[in-house]
Design a protein around this motif. Structure first.
Motif: not given
Length: 576
Positions: A484-502
Motif C-alpha cells: 500500500h503506497f499510502h504515504a510514499p512521501s512527505w509531500q503526498h502525506f501532506r497533500d492528502h491530509l485534509d481529505f483523509r481527515q474528513t
C-alpha cells in the motif's frame, strides 16, 4: 527417478561422521573414574568447586580426560559431586570404549541417587542421562524408553530450531488460516488439529512403558511431566490451536456457498481479475494497470470516478482492460443518483462487477490504485491453492515506508501479522506507537479476492457480504500481501491530509479505544503545525535504517522492488 541424499555420501558418510567424535579418552597417571563401590552418599554432600581455583585442575591439560573434567566441573560448579559424576560417566559412555565398570557405576548412581540427581540437574542433563539409558540400559525397558525419549527430544530440538526462522517464538502458535496444502515427508498424513491423538499416544505409551523399570521410571516420568507443562512445545501450540478451532467452529458462521464449477480449478484453468474505482491522474492508473497485467491478471475492470475520455482511450488499447466512465449517464442507467460517499461508490461498482464477470473470471480482487499485489508464487497458483470451501481470500496490507527519492522498496507489517505483542509498538515507534493501531496510518484489514458466481453477495472494500453479513468461510493465503503506497512521501502525506481527515482513513473510529489517527493528527495539526506532522511522519513513515532494523528484528519488514514505469513501457509501449 534420481535420489539425492540429504547428507553428501549417504548413510556411509553419515556413520563415518558419527564415529569421528567417539574416540576414547586418554588419561595421565592417577586419572580415572571413581571405583564402582565409591561412597555416593558422601559425594552427594560435597559441592563442585570452581576448577580455576584448584591448581590441580587448572590447565595446561595433561590428557583429554583432564580437559573434559575441567569443562564439566566449570559448568557444574556449585552443584553436588554426584552431578559431576553423572556428567563424566555420560561422557565416557558416549565413546567407543570406556572403563569396564562405567556402565555399572552409572546404573548404581541412578538406582541409589536418582531423586537427588533429578533435583540437581537441568532438563538438558536429564535428557543426556535418559539417552545413556538407551545405550547402556540393563533391561529392555531401560533401552526402549531411553531410545524412544532420545528420539523424541532430538526431533524436538531439530524442528524447534528450524521453527525459529519463521519469526515466531516457541510459545506462539501458527494462525489457523495459514496452512499450506502440501504432502508431508514419507507420504505421512498430516495431524488433525481437531481430533488428532498422535501426541497423546506418544506421551501415554512412554509413560506406561517406563513404569516397567524402577530405575528409569522416575527420570522418564519427570521429563514427560516437564514436557506437558512447558508452554513452548508443539504439544502446547497444537492444543492452543485446537481450542481456537473449537471456538471458531462453535461460533455462528455465514458460509457463502462456493459454486461446484470452482471446486476443481487448477492454476491453468483459473482466471482472475481486479476491479477498482479510481480518481487519479492517468500515469498513476497506467502504472497500476501495467503492473497487475504483468502479474498475470486476466482482466482489469476500472471504473473512472472522474470520467475522462482520453484516459479511457489510452487504457482500452489493451484488450484485458475494461473501462467504465462513471458519468451522469452511468448513474442514470443504474437507476439511482450518484452516491455521495466514495466508499459507497467503490462498493457499488465492485458488486456490479462481481456479478457481471462470473462467466469470465473465477476470482475478483477489489483494490485501490495505490495498492499493488505481492505474491511469492504466480497469483493463479496462489488462488488455485485456496481450499474449495473458502469463498474469499484475504490479502493483508504492507504499508510503504517513504524513501527520500523514488518508489518505496520497504514495507511494514502490522504487529498482528507478525505475532508481535502490541506493547512492542512503542519500542518500534517510541513517540507515537501507543496511538496507532498496528503502527499503520491506513487500514490494517487488507483487501480480498472473492469467488464469482455466488448469489446474494456484495463486494465491499474489505470483505464480501453474503445475505447481508460478512462471509466467514475465508482464508489468508501465506506469501500474499498488498503493498500500500499510502504515504510514499512527505509531500503526498501532506497533500492528502485534509481529505483523509474528513472523508478517508483518518476519520475518527469509535470502535478504537486508543487515540487514533484522527485525534492524533488533529492535535498535531492544531498544536504544532507542519513541524509536529513532519516529526510524526519521520518516525512512523520515513524509510530510515533505524526503523527498518526495528521492524526487521520483529519480522515486520517486507522488501519488494517495483519497476512501474518499466511495466508501463512494456505493456502500453509509451508513458502517458
Amino acid at each position: 527417478m534420481s535420489r539425492t541424499p540429504t547428507y553428501p555420501g549417504g548413510m556411509a558418510a553419515l556413520l563415518t561422521q558419527y564415529e569421528t567424535r567417539r574416540d576414547s579418552f586418554t588419561y595421565a597417571p592417577g586419572e580415572g573414574l571413581p571405583a564402582l563401590d565409591c561412597d555416593l552418599a558422601a559425594l552427594a554432600k560435597q559441592t563442585v568447586p570452581a576448577p580455576e581455583d584448584d591448581p590441580g585442575e587448572a590447565p595446561p591439560f595433561r590428557s583429554s580426560y583432564h580437559r573434559k573434567r575441567f569443562a564439566l566441573r566449570r559448568e557444574l560448579t556449585g552443584l553436588s559431586e554426584l552431578a559431576y559424576l553423572n556428567g563424566i560417566l555420560i561422557a565416557h559412555l558416549r565413546k567407543r570404549d570406556w572403563p569396564d565398570h562405567a556402565p555399572a557405576l552409572f546404573q548404581r548412581l541412578w538406582a541409589e541417587q536418582g531423586a537427588h540427581l533429578i533435583g540437581q540437574l537441568d532438563p538438558r542433563w536429564l535428557v543426556s542421562a535418559v539417552t545413556t539409558f538407551g545405550d547402556h540400559g540393563t533391561t529392555g525397558v531401560q533401552r526402549s524408553v531411553g531410545l524412544a525419549l532420545t528420539t523424541l527430544f532430538g526431533a524436538m530440538k531439530l524442528y524447534e530450531s528450524e521453527r525459529l526462522y519463521s519469526g515466531l517464538t516457541p510459545d506462539q502458535p501458527f494462525a489457523l488460516d495459514g496452512k499450506t496444502r502440501a504432502k508431508l515427508p514419507l507420504e505421512m498424513d498430516s495431524y488433525a488439529i481437531a481430533s488428532g491423538g498422535l501426541d497423546v499416544n506418544l506421551i501415554a505409551r512412554l509413560w506406561q512403558e517406563a513404569e516397567g523399570d524402577a530405575v528409569i521410571a522416575p527420570l522418564a516420568h519427570h521429563l514427560l511431566d516437564l514436557l506437558i507443562h512447558d508452554e513452548r512445545t508443539v504439544m502446547r501450540r497444537l492444543m492452543t490451536m485446537r481450542k481456537r478451532k473449537a471456538r471458531k467452529d462453535a461460533a455462528p458462521g455465514n458460509i457463502a456457498p462456493v459454486p461446484k464449477a470452482q471446486t476443481q480449478l487448477t492454476a491453468d484453468s483459473l482466471r482472475w481479475g481486479l476491479v477498482s474505482t479510481i480518481k487519479a491522474p492517468l500515469p498513476a492508473i497506467a502504472r497500476f494497470a501495467a503492473y497487475h497485467l504483468e502479474l498475470g491478471a486476466d482482466a482489469l475492470h476500472i471504473y473512472l470516478d472522474e470520467p475522462d475520455d482520453a484516459t479511457r482511450a489510452y487504457l482500452t488499447r489493451h484488450p484485458k482492460i475494461h473501462v467504465t466512465l462513471c458519468d451522469d449517464a452511468y448513474w442514470k442507467a443504474s437507476g439511482r443518483r450518484r452516491l455521495p460517499e466514495h466508499q459507497r461508490r467503490q462498493a457499488y461498482n465492485a458488486t456490479r462487477c462481481l456479478r457481471a464477470v462470473a462467466d469470465d473470471l473465477q476470482w475478483l480482487g477489489h483494490i485501490d490504485v495505490d495498492e499493488f499485489l505481492i505474491s511469492d508464487l504466480p497469483l493463479n497458483e496462489k488462488l488455485a491453492s485456496v481450499a474449495p470451501s473458502n469463498a474469499i481470500a484475504r490479502v493483508p496490507p504492507a504499508e510503504a515506508l517513504a524513501p527520500e527519492t523514488g518508489l518505496p522498496r520497504h514495507f511494514k507489517l502490522s504487529h498482528k501479522q507478525a505475532n508481535v505483542k502490541k506493547s512492542e509498538l512503542q519500542d518500534i515507534y517510541p513517540t507515537f506507537g501507543m496511538h496507532l493501531y498496528g503502527g499503520f496510518l491506513s487500514h490494517t484489514s487488507g483487501k480480498v479476492f472473492a469467488r464469482t458466481g455466488i448469489p446474494d453477495t456484495r463486494l465491499g472494500i474489505h470483505t464480501m457480504k453474503y445475505k447481508g453479513e460478512d462471509t466467514t468461510n475465508r482464508v489468508k493465503p501465506p506469501g500474499l500481501y498488498l503493498a500500500h503506497f499510502h504515504a510514499p512521501s512527505w509531500q503526498h502525506f501532506r497533500d492528502h491530509l485534509d481529505f483523509r481527515q474528513t472523508k478517508g482513513s483518518y476519520r475518527p473510529r469509535s470502535e478504537r479505544p486508543e487515540l487514533g489517527q484522527a485525534e492524533l493528527l488533529k492535535f498535531l495539526s492544531e498544536e504544532e503545525g507542519d513541524d509536529g506532522l513532519c516529526a510524526f511522519f519521520n518516525e512512523v513513515c520515513a524509510d530510515t535504517p533505524e526503523l527498518r532494523a526495528r521492524l526487521a528484528a520483529r519480522n515486520m519488514l517486507l522488501t519488494h522492488t517495483f519497476d512501474l514505469d518499466g511495466a508501463v513501457a512494456r505493456v502500453f509501449g509509451e508513458l502517458p
